[in-house]
Structures are given as structure tokens and as C-alpha cells.
Design a protein around this motif. Sequence first.
Motif, short mmCIF file in Angstrom:
data_model
loop_
_atom_site.label_atom_id
_atom_site.label_comp_id
_atom_site.label_asym_id
_atom_site.label_seq_id
_atom_site.Cartn_x
_atom_site.Cartn_y
_atom_site.Cartn_z
N VAL A 90 1.02 -1.14 0.20
CA VAL A 90 -0.14 0.05 0.06
C VAL A 90 0.83 1.35 -0.02
O VAL A 90 0.54 2.11 -0.68
N THR A 94 0.49 3.54 -3.17
CA THR A 94 -0.52 4.73 -3.08
C THR A 94 0.39 5.97 -2.22
O THR A 94 -0.18 6.87 -2.48
N GLY A 98 -2.06 6.91 1.17
CA GLY A 98 -2.96 5.86 0.94
C GLY A 98 -3.04 4.92 2.55
O GLY A 98 -3.84 3.91 2.45
N TYR A 101 -6.04 3.96 4.29
CA TYR A 101 -7.18 2.86 3.80
C TYR A 101 -6.36 1.59 3.96
O TYR A 101 -7.27 0.58 3.32
N VAL A 145 -13.29 3.69 -4.61
CA VAL A 145 -12.51 4.64 -4.91
C VAL A 145 -12.82 5.71 -5.80
O VAL A 145 -12.44 6.90 -5.95
N CYS A 247 -4.86 -1.19 -5.07
CA CYS A 247 -4.10 -0.07 -4.63
C CYS A 247 -3.66 0.72 -5.74
O CYS A 247 -3.55 2.23 -5.46
N TYR A 249 -5.79 1.50 -8.06
CA TYR A 249 -7.20 2.28 -8.44
C TYR A 249 -7.11 3.26 -7.24
O TYR A 249 -7.76 4.63 -7.56
N LEU A 250 -6.64 2.98 -6.03
CA LEU A 250 -6.85 3.67 -5.03
C LEU A 250 -5.96 5.23 -5.19
O LEU A 250 -6.25 6.37 -4.98
N LYS A 251 -4.68 4.83 -5.71
CA LYS A 251 -3.62 5.76 -6.16
C LYS A 251 -4.52 6.72 -6.96
O LYS A 251 -4.27 8.00 -6.90
N ASP A 252 -5.40 6.16 -7.99
CA ASP A 252 -5.86 7.08 -9.23
C ASP A 252 -6.79 8.03 -8.51
O ASP A 252 -7.02 9.05 -8.72
N LEU A 254 -6.64 9.13 -5.41
CA LEU A 254 -5.79 9.93 -4.53
C LEU A 254 -5.29 10.95 -5.52
O LEU A 254 -5.05 12.47 -4.99
N HIS A 255 -4.59 10.72 -6.76
CA HIS A 255 -3.85 11.67 -7.58
C HIS A 255 -4.54 11.33 -8.83
O HIS A 255 -3.79 10.68 -9.66
#
Length: 258
Positions: A90, A94, A98, A101, A145, A247, A249-252, A254-255
Motif C-alpha cells: 500500500v 499509493t 493511502g 485505507y 475509489v 492499490c 485504483y486507490l492511487k488514481d 487520490l492523485h
Amino acid sequence: MATETTGAEAAAHSEGGSLVFHPMDQFIVKPLFGHGDVGLFTITNVTLWLFLAVASVIALMVLGTSKRAIVPGRGQSIAELAYGFVYKMVEDVTGKEGLKYFPYIMTLFMFIVFANFLGLLPKSFTTTSHFAVTVVLALAVFLTVTILGFVKNGTAFLGLFWVSSAPLALRPILAIIELISYFVRPVSHSIRLAGNVMAGHAVIKVFAGFAAVAAISPLSVLAITAIYGLEVLVAFIQAYVFTILTCVYLKDALHPHH
């Protein structure tokens, strides 16, 4: 379940000199008590093995770490290794932002790992071979997300679909492609897990059927052993792939910028 290697079930009988296989019968959802149709509130074999997967995660992560010894036992060691593995994943994908989460992602990883490995036990049922399970997991990630992306970034989240580095004339076309690609995510996310697990278990069942033929039985047993070993690896890899895509998709979210 998938890994049961009795030739009598995989090759039900021989008709006209040819074996009859039913490798997909292992994926049939059946009532756990009695017979009849499966209704909305029917307790099934899927229900049982979903519960066992959850119970196994709790047993390892809660009961296995309850003593918290300085010199950890086996249960605590495995729990700490899993925790560190997912935490690093993670953080690397991220970033520090991240990590809040992490509990959700850790839960996903542990559940899929245990569901996959429990499905390798004889007489068990592989819950992650069913799209009803993997689609719910993938949709939960997708909705989480997406909502998070808009909550954190507002309309700036739409920048995820606008490739600013591309020539201006191509940007609208690329935006459509990116948008389609985004909504295909839960489909590919769920099919990848269920498809790989289902395929491996079906192949094992087919070779189990050949084990009933005396002439090729030794070769069939060797093939089953090799494929089973591969499935053990696949059980972990598919959990890892599902988690690392979560992870990404989570990064997308957040950023959301190309």
C-alpha cells in the motif's frame, strides 16, 4: 470441491469406450441442509465456506496475535508477515496518504487468500471461483475509489480521463477510451480472479477423471500433483494481483492526473 481427486466423480462412467467428465459440477451451489431450490436466504455450501474464510482470518489476525510475544510463535509470525507485506504494498503504490485505507485493503487480501487456500482442501468449495463473490468484491472497490475520488478532489477527479500530455486533437478520443477503460475495471477485476481459480480447479478435476484409467493413472497422478502445486501458487498470486490493482485504483482516486 475442486481438488477432490476421486476418479468416480470426475469421470462418471465410460460410454462407448470414452470417459464422461463433469469438471464443472464442483462449482454447483447447493443447500447446506436438505434439498430443493436455492433461495435468497438459503444457507448453502458457499455460505459455509465464506464463513470459514472469515473465521480463519479472525483466528489468525486476532487470536493468533492476542499474546503478542516478543519472540513470536507461528501464528503471530504469519500474521506479522502478512501485515508487513500488505502495508509495504500500500505504501509503495499509493504513498503515505493511502495508508489510512490500509485496513480495508488488508481485509480484502486476507479474505481472498484464505478463500483461495481453503478451496484447495479436499471436499471443500472455492467461493472465489464464483462471479457472485468476486463481482461484489470488485464493485466494492470500484464504488469506494470512485466516491473517494470525488470526495477528495471534487470535479478535478475527472482529470483522470483527460490526458493533458497528449496532442490536443487526440485528447477527446483518449478521454472516451479512458472512460470506457475505467468502467471496465470491475469487470476485469472480478473475472481475472474467478476465471483463474475456476480454470485451475476444473483442470485438476479432469486429470482426476483420467486417474480412473489404469493405463494412464500414474501419469494422471503426477499431473494432478504438478497442477495442484501450481494452484497453491496461483491462490496467492491472484490474491496479490487483486490487492495491488486495488492499490493502483486507490492511487488514481487520490492523485487523478496523468
